[in-house]
Design a protein around this motif. Structure first.
Motif, short mmCIF file in Angstrom:
data_model
loop_
_atom_site.label_atom_id
_atom_site.label_comp_id
_atom_site.label_asym_id
_atom_site.label_seq_id
_atom_site.Cartn_x
_atom_site.Cartn_y
_atom_site.Cartn_z
N ARG A 192 0.74 -1.14 0.06
CA ARG A 192 -0.02 0.03 -0.03
C ARG A 192 0.99 1.30 0.00
NH1 ARG A 192 -3.27 -0.48 4.58
NH2 ARG A 192 -1.83 0.66 6.00
N ARG A 222 -2.86 -0.53 -3.78
CA ARG A 222 -3.94 0.63 -3.03
C ARG A 222 -3.04 1.81 -2.92
NH1 ARG A 222 -9.13 0.45 -0.55
NH2 ARG A 222 -9.36 2.14 0.98
N HIS A 223 -3.69 2.93 -3.27
CA HIS A 223 -2.98 4.34 -2.88
C HIS A 223 -3.90 4.74 -2.07
CE1 HIS A 223 -0.73 3.44 -6.68
NE2 HIS A 223 0.04 4.39 -6.24
N GLN A 224 -3.46 5.37 -0.95
CA GLN A 224 -4.45 5.91 0.27
C GLN A 224 -5.06 7.16 -0.64
OE1 GLN A 224 -1.85 6.25 3.72
NE2 GLN A 224 -3.06 4.70 4.68
N GLU A 263 -6.36 7.57 -3.20
CA GLU A 263 -7.46 7.44 -3.91
C GLU A 263 -8.54 7.23 -3.31
OE1 GLU A 263 -6.18 4.47 -6.68
OE2 GLU A 263 -4.27 5.88 -7.76
N HIS A 264 -8.68 7.15 -1.86
CA HIS A 264 -9.28 6.60 -1.23
C HIS A 264 -9.93 7.35 -0.06
CE1 HIS A 264 -9.54 2.54 -2.93
NE2 HIS A 264 -8.39 2.94 -3.17
N ASP A 290 -7.67 1.76 5.87
CA ASP A 290 -7.19 1.13 4.84
C ASP A 290 -6.89 -0.33 5.20
OD1 ASP A 290 -7.96 2.86 3.21
OD2 ASP A 290 -5.75 3.84 3.19
N GLN A 323 -8.54 -3.47 3.26
CA GLN A 323 -7.80 -4.25 2.63
C GLN A 323 -7.80 -5.80 3.34
OE1 GLN A 323 -3.90 -1.92 2.00
NE2 GLN A 323 -4.41 -2.60 -0.24
#
Ligand code: GLU
Length: 291
Positions: free
Chosen positions: A41, A74-76, A78-79, A203, A207
């Motif tokens: 991540r 996962r890119h933080q 983008e969330h 996250d 995940q």
């Protein structure tokens, strides 16, 4: 051991060094040994400090070490919607308040206070200035466009908790979180609608991480993360905090102490196998600060 989903969660604010290599290899090893999954991540909510070139270097260095991970990564950043949802839930519980204070104002307030401030793992506690702010005044400041952070009212949050905040380390046993050590932490920064503590908790949950492995430098932070899980009704993973890797003179490897980066070691002609061995040896020599 049981099927573990682990992750390595670097921030692309610099190049990876041996300590990162150990941490990543450790997480991957725990996943592989349990027949589980290893995720990567990218913790990039701080747009000012994060750089694309560092992110590209992370992928390159980890692949060079021989690590493989699931994609998409996962890119933080983008969330942020997921982080906003969590903030909204905490706000609905009445556990957040806007904080307009500047760092300078906080320092001044602490200095002039009659009593010595409580000191926590992240420094002196926030003196609670904006917790006591009149709601009308807070609304006026918001309307005037003054920037504000969102802080957790930690004492109030703890008063809503009915069960002990325990968590398990598979090797060291059971711990009880003491988030009161931190005071009122920032969950959304003035410049970013999230914070490390909030984003990491949300996250890891989204995940499906079952075993959080990371360095002992983040052990105290687990107190906050465990509290947030309780408040947000999230399942509780296990945590393993590994000792911090040091150089031969016992100094912790860190960007600020000029630890050699993985790419420097590579340019010096080291092989991935040699770096792995070096990381393992340093880890074997590292002193756990926990026990
Ligand atoms: N992004 C954090 C760091 O690079 C690590 C987060 C974590 O493992 O909880 O220090």
């Amino acid at each position: 051991s049981e099927f573990s989903i682990t992750r390595f969660a670097p921030s692309p604010t610099g190049h990876l060094h041996l300590g990162h290599a150990f941490s990543a290899l450790f997480a991957e090893d725990r996943a592989r040994r349990s027949g589980g999954r290893f995720l990567l991540r990218i913790e990039d909510i701080d747009a000012e400090r994060c750089k694309d070139e560092y992110e590209a270097a992370i992928f390159e260095d980890l692949a060079w070490l021989g690590l493989r991970w699931e994609t998409p990564v996962r890119h933080q950043s983008e969330h942020l919607d997921d982080h906003a949802d969590a903030l909204a839930r905490l706000a609905a519980l009445g556990l957040l308040y806007p904080c307009f204070c500047t760092r300078k104002a906080i320092r001044k307030e602490i200095k002039s206070a009659r009593n010595a401030p409580h000191h926590g793992p992240e420094g002196p506690h926030y003196p609670g200035t904006c917790r006591r702010l009149d709601p009308d005044e807070a609304a006026t400041r918001k309307r005037a466009g003054r920037p504000f952070a969102l802080r957790l009212d930690t004492e109030k949050a703890l008063s809503t908790i009915t069960r002990p905040l325990v968590w398990n380390d598979p090797e060291r046993g059971s711990f009880t979180a003491r988030p009161e050590r931190f005071g009122d932490v920032v969950l959304a920064r003035k410049d970013i609608p999230a914070s490390y503590h909030l984003a990491v908790t949300v996250d890891d949950h989204l995940q499906g991480i079952t075993l959080v492995t990371r360095g002992e430098d983040l052990l105290p932070a687990t107190d906050i993360h465990r509290l947030l899980q309780a408040l947000l009704d999230l399942p509780v993973p296990e945590w393993f905090h590994h000792p911090m890797i040091t150089d031969t003179s016992g100094v912790r490897l860190a960007k600020r102490t000029n630890a050699p980066t993985l790419r420097e070691l590579r340019e010096q002609g080291m092989t991935p196998e040699q770096v792995r061995t070096m990381a393992d040896q340093s880890a074997a020599n590292a002193q756990p600060t926990l026990l």
